[in-house]
Enzyme design. Sequence first.
Site, PDB file in Angstrom:
ATOM      1  CB  CYS A 116      -0.881   0.118   1.183  1.00  0.00           C
ATOM      2  SG  CYS A 116      -2.147  -1.206   1.010  1.00  0.00           S
ATOM      3  CG  HIS A 256      -3.166   3.579   2.160  1.00  0.00           C
ATOM      4  ND1 HIS A 256      -3.446   3.345   0.761  1.00  0.00           N
ATOM      5  CD2 HIS A 256      -3.238   2.758   2.735  1.00  0.00           C
ATOM      6  CE1 HIS A 256      -3.700   1.873   0.601  1.00  0.00           C
ATOM      7  NE2 HIS A 256      -3.594   1.552   1.875  1.00  0.00           N
ATOM      8  CG  ASN A 286      -6.583  -0.639   0.611  1.00  0.00           C
ATOM      9  OD1 ASN A 286      -5.944   0.028  -0.221  1.00  0.00           O
ATOM     10  ND2 ASN A 286      -6.276  -0.862   1.833  1.00  0.00           N
TER      11      ASN A 286
HETATM   12  O1  UT7 Z   1      -3.937  -0.973   3.421  1.00  0.00           O
HETATM   13  C1  UT7 Z   1      -2.936  -1.948   3.756  1.00  0.00           C
HETATM   14  C2  UT7 Z   1      -3.014  -1.707   5.475  1.00  0.00           C
HETATM   15  N1  UT7 Z   1      -4.132  -2.361   6.034  1.00  0.00           N
HETATM   16  C3  UT7 Z   1      -4.952  -1.576   6.952  1.00  0.00           C
HETATM   17  O2  UT7 Z   1      -4.809  -0.662   7.199  1.00  0.00           O
HETATM   18  C4  UT7 Z   1      -6.287  -2.431   7.572  1.00  0.00           C
HETATM   19  C5  UT7 Z   1      -6.216  -2.277   8.965  1.00  0.00           C
HETATM   20  N2  UT7 Z   1      -7.298  -3.020   9.662  1.00  0.00           N
HETATM   21  C6  UT7 Z   1      -8.593  -2.566   9.565  1.00  0.00           C
HETATM   22  O3  UT7 Z   1      -8.721  -1.974   8.898  1.00  0.00           O
HETATM   23  C7  UT7 Z   1      -9.439  -3.458  10.464  1.00  0.00           C
HETATM   24  O4  UT7 Z   1      -8.893  -4.058  11.364  1.00  0.00           O
HETATM   25  C8  UT7 Z   1     -10.642  -4.508   9.710  1.00  0.00           C
HETATM   26  C9  UT7 Z   1     -11.397  -3.271   9.086  1.00  0.00           C
HETATM   27  C10 UT7 Z   1      -9.866  -5.172   8.723  1.00  0.00           C
HETATM   28  C11 UT7 Z   1     -11.266  -5.094  10.951  1.00  0.00           C
HETATM   29  O5  UT7 Z   1     -11.925  -4.169  11.678  1.00  0.00           O
HETATM   30  P1  UT7 Z   1     -11.781  -4.385  13.288  1.00  0.00           P
HETATM   31  O6  UT7 Z   1     -12.566  -3.411  13.907  1.00  0.00           O
HETATM   32  O7  UT7 Z   1     -10.378  -4.598  13.427  1.00  0.00           O
HETATM   33  O8  UT7 Z   1     -12.405  -5.547  13.472  1.00  0.00           O
HETATM   34  P2  UT7 Z   1     -11.793  -7.281  14.112  1.00  0.00           P
HETATM   35  O9  UT7 Z   1     -10.977  -7.787  13.368  1.00  0.00           O
HETATM   36  O10 UT7 Z   1     -11.303  -6.766  15.545  1.00  0.00           O
HETATM   37  O11 UT7 Z   1     -12.918  -8.162  14.069  1.00  0.00           O
HETATM   38  C12 UT7 Z   1     -14.175  -7.532  15.114  1.00  0.00           C
HETATM   39  C13 UT7 Z   1     -15.083  -8.599  15.120  1.00  0.00           C
HETATM   40  C14 UT7 Z   1     -14.765 -10.117  15.126  1.00  0.00           C
HETATM   41  O12 UT7 Z   1     -15.763 -10.782  15.740  1.00  0.00           O
HETATM   42  P3  UT7 Z   1     -15.574 -11.313  17.364  1.00  0.00           P
HETATM   43  O13 UT7 Z   1     -14.127 -12.087  17.245  1.00  0.00           O
HETATM   44  O14 UT7 Z   1     -15.312 -10.091  18.031  1.00  0.00           O
HETATM   45  O15 UT7 Z   1     -16.730 -12.162  17.683  1.00  0.00           O
HETATM   46  C15 UT7 Z   1     -14.753 -10.636  13.462  1.00  0.00           C
HETATM   47  O16 UT7 Z   1     -15.002 -11.791  13.488  1.00  0.00           O
HETATM   48  O17 UT7 Z   1     -15.939  -8.638  13.766  1.00  0.00           O
HETATM   49  C16 UT7 Z   1     -15.829  -9.866  13.183  1.00  0.00           C
HETATM   50  N3  UT7 Z   1     -15.943  -9.458  11.645  1.00  0.00           N
HETATM   51  C17 UT7 Z   1     -16.761  -9.284  10.915  1.00  0.00           C
HETATM   52  N4  UT7 Z   1     -18.068  -9.080  11.147  1.00  0.00           N
HETATM   53  C18 UT7 Z   1     -19.097  -8.654  10.184  1.00  0.00           C
HETATM   54  C19 UT7 Z   1     -14.658  -9.460  10.953  1.00  0.00           C
HETATM   55  N5  UT7 Z   1     -14.978  -9.116   9.526  1.00  0.00           N
HETATM   56  C20 UT7 Z   1     -16.239  -8.797   9.612  1.00  0.00           C
HETATM   57  C21 UT7 Z   1     -17.135  -8.398   8.740  1.00  0.00           C
HETATM   58  N6  UT7 Z   1     -18.526  -8.415   8.904  1.00  0.00           N
HETATM   59  N7  UT7 Z   1     -16.829  -8.325   7.253  1.00  0.00           N
END
Ligand code: UT7
Length: 331
Positions: A116, A256, A286
């Site tokens: 990225c 970004h 993204n």
């Molecule tokens: O561009 C390159 C660099 N990349 C980035 O900068 C990305 C950085 N990361 C992020 O933007 C975020 O971490 C994500 C958008 C990928 C995820 O958001 P988050 O707030 O960090 O969610 P999480 O991974 O902590 O997941 C929270 C909950 C989990 O459930 P439990 O374990 O709390 O029951 C996940 O399983 O949300 C669940 N979950 C979803 N639920 C509905 C994960 N993906 C989804 C989804 N829909 N698509």
Amino acid sequence: MSSITAAITAVGAYVPDYKLTNSILETMVDTTDEWITTRTGIKERRILKDEGKGTSYLAIKAAEDLLRKRNLDPAEIDLVLVGTATPDMPVASTAVYVAAEIGAVNAFAYDMQAACSNFLYGMSSAARYIESGRYKKVLLIGADKMSSIIDYKDRTTCIIFGDGAGAVLFEPSEEGYGLQDEYLRSDGKGREFLKIEAGGSILPASEETVRDKKHFVYQDGKSVFKFAVSNMADVAAKIMERNNLDHDDVNWLVPHQANKRIIDATANRMGLEHSKVMMNIEQYGNTTSATLPLLLHDYEKQLKKGDKLVFAAFGGGFTWGAIYLTWAYDS
Ligand code: UT7
């Protein structure tokens, strides 16, 4: 430091027509529009559906848009750089094909890969070629067909990424506009958090790697988020400090587009009001290498000669950094 400065003098872009909306994703994986919107800020992404078309297709379209807008003869271009995490093929270089297809017959060309941060690092490289005095026109393209490396059964990644391309032309500025300063960082310890495990020299493609879905993007989102949110804000603050810029001096943050929450945190740290933050994540998601030039394309009409822009990015590897650039023309 060279007395020649390297300015952006033209912008072009391309995104495919097909819109993969949150409501369509709701029918594909266990997710909701509400979750995606509140956690990422994304509403839809563009996807290149046509079979047999790769990243070069997007890059060529973006370059052609730039050439048309600027009325530029491609034979004048000295160098074509393509930043991409999704080259047409591992060998040969996508940039070389793009250069040939757009008629850049006098240019040399090659690809760059820093996930990225491709476009940010590419700006640094393009500027060095111009500042050397040897090259007068460098075409920098950021292009990715992220849909080619995403598992549309994995809700943690398929909601984030989209396809697109953007291009800018770097030329010497007689008035001192263009790239003023940069602070670029990387840390290889980050590669376990965001990667495609197979298809490279460590784990070449095999029946097993395909079966185990190791050719798709794997991301430990929470960890990447943590690193991205602090590092992107840190480098943006650092570049402001180093150049004696306070929040009133900066006209635009060009961040970004990975997650609206990361962008907001960076803008807050810089003390910038919302109206100075370029953002189009809602429409495109993204697009990896294409986020920064797509922003420049979408906001080009609002940019004025002399505007002070701070670019910031964070990506797999890890790679990240910030660039301070002054805008060289009124649209
Ligand atoms: O561009 C390159 C660099 N990349 C980035 O900068 C990305 C950085 N990361 C992020 O933007 C975020 O971490 C994500 C958008 C990928 C995820 O958001 P988050 O707030 O960090 O969610 P999480 O991974 O902590 O997941 C929270 C909950 C989990 O459930 P439990 O374990 O709390 O029951 C996940 O399983 O949300 C669940 N979950 C979803 N639920 C509905 C994960 N993906 C989804 C989804 N829909 N698509």
